[in-house]
Scaffold this active site. Structure first.
Site, PDB file in Angstrom:
ATOM      1  N   TYR A 107       0.803  -1.238   0.000  1.00 23.08           N
ATOM      2  CA  TYR A 107       0.000   0.000   0.000  1.00 23.08           C
ATOM      3  C   TYR A 107       0.836   1.288   0.000  1.00 23.08           C
ATOM      4  O   TYR A 107       2.044   1.234   0.127  1.00 23.08           O
ATOM      5  CB  TYR A 107      -1.095  -0.024   1.055  1.00 23.08           C
ATOM      6  CG  TYR A 107      -0.776  -0.177   2.536  1.00 23.08           C
ATOM      7  CD1 TYR A 107       0.473   0.070   3.084  1.00 23.08           C
ATOM      8  CD2 TYR A 107      -1.812  -0.544   3.410  1.00 23.08           C
ATOM      9  CE1 TYR A 107       0.684  -0.047   4.446  1.00 23.08           C
ATOM     10  CE2 TYR A 107      -1.605  -0.665   4.775  1.00 23.08           C
ATOM     11  CZ  TYR A 107      -0.350  -0.414   5.281  1.00 23.08           C
ATOM     12  OH  TYR A 107      -0.150  -0.524   6.616  1.00 23.08           O
ATOM     13  N   GLU A 108       0.142   2.401  -0.210  1.00 22.76           N
ATOM     14  CA  GLU A 108       0.777   3.721  -0.397  1.00 22.76           C
ATOM     15  C   GLU A 108       1.780   3.718  -1.552  1.00 22.76           C
ATOM     16  O   GLU A 108       2.825   4.347  -1.477  1.00 22.76           O
ATOM     17  CB  GLU A 108       1.470   4.187   0.893  1.00 22.76           C
ATOM     18  CG  GLU A 108       0.550   4.595   2.014  1.00 22.76           C
ATOM     19  CD  GLU A 108      -0.392   5.746   1.676  1.00 22.76           C
ATOM     20  OE1 GLU A 108      -0.116   6.498   0.728  1.00 22.76           O
ATOM     21  OE2 GLU A 108      -1.416   5.856   2.370  1.00 22.76           O
ATOM     22  N   GLY A 109       1.428   3.033  -2.622  1.00 22.54           N
ATOM     23  CA  GLY A 109       2.334   2.939  -3.766  1.00 22.54           C
ATOM     24  C   GLY A 109       3.226   1.730  -3.571  1.00 22.54           C
ATOM     25  O   GLY A 109       4.042   1.706  -2.650  1.00 22.54           O
TER      26      GLY A 109
END
Lengths: 249, 600
Positions: free
Chosen positions: B439-441
């Site tokens: 997550y978050e890229g």
């Protein structure tokens, strides 16, 4: 109503105690120190009384080396109003602590004094009782429940036979048991506020208390290491060993 | 058994010895805080983490969140723990005083977040998402929105979420279909479905404030048409009291591999009322302001998991008696030696310990640069700090989360069969850690960010913030006798990194695929060198403290660093070899070859 709470800085209860090599005491250098656990209960209870509207000021007092101020700061961060720090570089005995506290009580004139039932370092369990005698105030020790009314305080205390309920006339000394409450954590805003709360600095000499030790201190040593056990083959052998070797029956 | 005590002594070392060698004073200049106060703050936070959050970590995993007709129930103990957390004011640590926070430096929050992530990563997501929302609102929203929402968010009475992903759009947010129709009163009606919304619905706070990416009708195509909206679960009245329920609901929660105590929600917006945050069509900008901070914080999660995995592994390695040391028994009084006597166990422990401690320094150093970038008046110093942060963000997000997984994996291995069964909680750490590289890229995207954006940005100016610093350091210390076991290793690996950087910079221009293909290896190489630089600085500090080192703390630092420099850092050699061999053998590989073995 004003409540004075006495707190002591001790080795943190999680720390494994080490005896100094020269037998002069236990290692406190670079050891984590904290507020004596039942003193935390005392602070918590005082704050609860204040929050219930029955008291308007909670004053913390600690006697010890310079770093004891941090312990006062912790109590202030929990929510107490101000602190009194009495500097004493040598380790002083409960009777001297009680006499010093009496002097503080004489000037502060609190209605109640709270403290832990004993400190976990020396386990003396004497200061509260001695202070009560010096002041001629009522005492309620090992309190596990407190109810404060107009001019009296009801406490429940744990004794060997069970629970004992007492009613005490104010002013009074209460020493607190771990069961009394669950101490709060210091909140972040209160930690920040505590920085601005006043701590009065005193020296033990200022209080004109005789701090000369009454107890002759010989040395500190670790308990003997436990030896390996043996298996016995019969009850008879066990009884015989207890009688003849261990000499306990 | 999940074992965790906050590594307060390491934090104190970082604050008093390591960060203090930087510009720590400038960060404290305008606050009524000093370095000594930090210890008390961190110790209080540690109590909460150790005594309240850790005991419900395994319960949370086993029980998980439950969903019933739009409502989400959190696991046993979570509501109480959250209450304690917010009552103690931790949500407001970095929030500005104007909105009821304590406005403490950003790097302090990294220590807090690490402790939370170690003791209960799932729990940490609730306040974590609120922090992200606060950040986005504080930096982009109108005064009116700030005054209405921030005071309640900073106390944690209300919590926050970020709504980006939709079924057809993840990494590529330009594909968003959520629509926002402008209303006469200046508000918008938002309709659409968002998925993977962390803590989108739960029972811990009285209101949940969603930040939602959506497009207005006739907005430009792709990400240039995206705007950011604030969409509360319950619409607050102007005095902050709760008003009418908004028309949005949680459709379901996902069944996941890990972080089971944090609900991952499908959110339906059905003409829900929302208000614009920042400028129209500038939603991505507002989002990215927040996202950089969020990426660093995900990196901190990796660090947190690595720390608890290490402590738990160490506990077991000292307790588990199996076999005898090969060079002769160490504990003849016991039936066998503890497994820590075995070389492989020691190496695994040291690997995790040295990576974690090194990363922690790089992390908080970067956190300090965030503070400097926020507070510094000197234009040059400010820019240098900003460059450092921009460069290190993809590195820290990726490498820390990879180290988190690796540490949890090693933890399971050290426990053996007892790690694979659920009782000891080691497999939970592995499952929980696995989301962080995603997550978050994803970490792949982070590597592309490093090589494709950060490397060429301002004609290499960002890279200089690191390369010049290390180069200067090496020159200054090349004859530092204390560092004779450090400088040669760092010089060698740093040289490799310089060589590979030049290689990729030239390749990137002619064949972007080649630079992209090497990006993950390059990011790892960069991380290893940066951590090697941190360990060298630790050693420099520690050698100067050896005559006042009663607990052997500094001696141990030097010994740990020796392990890192000789056993971990040399991996840069194999990474370089792989990168320099080029892209030919994967780019030219025929797609039809992939399934030849089983295609009928």
């Amino acid at each position: 109503m004003k409540i004075l709470v006495a707190v002591k800085r001790v080795i943190d209860y999680n720390v494994q105690i080490r005896v100094k090599a020269d037998g002069s005491g236990v290692e406190t250098e670079n050891v984590k120190m904290s507020m004596n656990p039942p003193d935390e209960n005392a602070v918590e209870e005082a704050l609860r009384v204040k929050e219930s509207g029955k008291a308007n000021e909670v004053v913390i007092v600690s006697i010890g080396e310079e770093k004891s101020k941090e312990t006062i700061r912790t109590a202030l961060a929990m929510g107490a109003d101000r602190g009194i720090f009495v500097k004493s570089n040598s380790n002083i005995e409960p009777i001297c602590v009680a006499k010093a506290l009496k002097k503080i009580v004489d000037t502060e004139k609190p209605d109640l004094v709270f403290m832990g039932k004993q400190a976990i370092d020396d386990d003396c369990n004497q200061t509260g009782q001695m202070l009560s005698a010096l002041l001629g105030w009522s005492q309620g020790t090992f309190a596990s429940k407190i109810e404060l009314n107009e001019n009296e305080i009801s406490i429940t205390r744990e004794i060997d036979e069970g629970l004992e309920m007492l009613k005490l006339k104010l002013p009074s000394i209460i020493t607190c048991d771990l069961r009394l409450n669950e101490p709060r954590y210091a909140s972040l805003p209160n930690i920040m506020k505590a920085k601005k709360k006043p701590i009065q600095d005193l020296n033990i000499e200022d209080l004109e208390v005789d701090t000369a030790p009454r107890i002759n201190f010989l040395k500190v040593e670790e308990p003997p290491k436990r030896e390996k056990g043996i298996m016995v083959n019969s009850i008879e052998e066990l009884v015989s060993k207890l009688k003849n070797e261990a000499k306990v029956i | 058994m999940q074992v965790y005590k906050a590594p307060i002594k390491d934090y104190q070392f970082l604050i008093k010895d390591f960060l203090n060698s930087g510009s720590l004073d400038s960060v404290f200049e305008n606050s009524d805080l000093n370095i000594d106060d930090l210890s008390m703050i961190l110790e209080e936070a540690a109590k909460l983490c150790e005594e309240t959050l850790l005991p419900i970590n395994q319960i949370g995993d086993m029980e998980g969140c439950s969903f019933n007709q739009g409502n989400v129930k959190t696991p046993k103990g979570f509501k109480e723990a959250y209450k304690k957390f917010v009552e103690n004011g931790w949500q407001g640590l970095t929030v500005s005083k104007k909105y009821g926070g304590q406005q403490l430096p950003y790097f302090v929050n990294m220590f807090l977040d690490e402790m939370i992530s170690s003791s209960n990563m799932s729990f940490g997501l609730y306040p974590g998402l609120t922090s992200n929302a606060i950040d986005a609102i504080e930096k982009s929203a109108s005064e009116e929105i700030k005054n209405l929402y921030l005071p309640k968010l900073s106390t944690g009475e209300w919590s926050g979420t970020m709504n980006l992903t939709e079924p057809q759009c993840g990494t590529d947010l330009g594909l968003s279909k959520t629509i926002a129709h402008p209303q006469k009163d200046g508000s918008y009606k938002i309709s659409g479905t968002k998925i993977f919304i962390t803590c989108g619905e739960h029972d811990m706070s009285e209101n949940i404030i969603h930040l939602v990416l959506a497009k207005t009708p006739n907005a430009p195509e792709g990400i240039k048409g995206i705007s950011l909206f604030i969409v509360p679960k319950i619409i607050p009245n102007s005095d902050g009291s709760l008003g009418k329920k908004n028309s949005l609901e949680c459709g379901s929660i996902e069944k996941k591999m890990g972080i089971n105590a944090s609900p991952t929600c499908v959110m339906h917006y059905n003409e829900a009322r929302g208000w614009l945050v920042g400028d129209l069509h500038k939603g991505m900008k507002a989002m990215f302001v927040m996202m950089n901070g969020a990426r660093l914080m995900v990196g901190v999660q990796g660090l947190g998991i690595a720390e608890i995995a290490y402590q738990s592994s160490l506990h077991y390695a000292n307790e588990r008696l199996q076999g005898r040391a090969l060079n002769g028994s160490k504990h003849l009084d016991k039936v066998a030696d503890p497994i820590i006597v075995h070389p492989e166990i020691r190496k695994n422990l040291l690997k995790v310990k040295t990576l974690t401690e090194g990363l922690r320094g790089l992390m908080v150093w970067t956190g300090l640069q965030v503070d400097i970038a926020n507070l510094e008046k000197d234009k040059f110093k400010k820019q240098r700090a900003e460059d450092w942060v921009a460069l290190m963000t993809p590195i820290l997000k990726s490498f820390s989360t990879d180290v988190g997984c690796e540490a949890a994996n090693i933890g399971v291995q050290i426990y053996g069969g007892h790690g694979y069964i659920k009782d000891h909680g080691m497999e939970q750490l592995l499952r929980d850690s696995r989301i962080a590289p995603i997550y978050e890229g994803t970490n792949g995207i982070q590597a592309l960010d490093l090589v494709g954006r950060k490397m060429p940005m301002h004609t290499g100016r960002l890279l200089k913030s690191f390369f010049h610093e290390v180069k200067d350091y090496l020159e200054k210390n090349s004859f530092n006798y204390n560092l004779k076991e450090y400088i040669p290793h760092l010089t060698k690996s740093f040289g490799r990194l310089q060589q590979v950087t030049t290689f990729l910079a030239s390749k990137g221009l002619s064949n972007p695929d080649e630079a992209a293909g090497a990006s993950v290896d390059y990011l790892k190489m960069f991380s290893l060198v940066a951590i090697g630089y941190i360990w060298t600085r630790y050693a420099e500090i520690s050698y100067n403290k050896l005559n006042d080192d009663p607990e052997n703390f500094y001696k141990a630092k030097i010994a740990s660093g020796n392990y890192y420099m000789t056993k971990i850092l040399p991996e840069t050699g194999s990474l370089m070899a792989s990168i320099l061999s080029g892209a030919k053998y994967y780019n030219d590989y025929e797609n039809k070859y992939f399934d030849l073995a089983f295609k009928i």
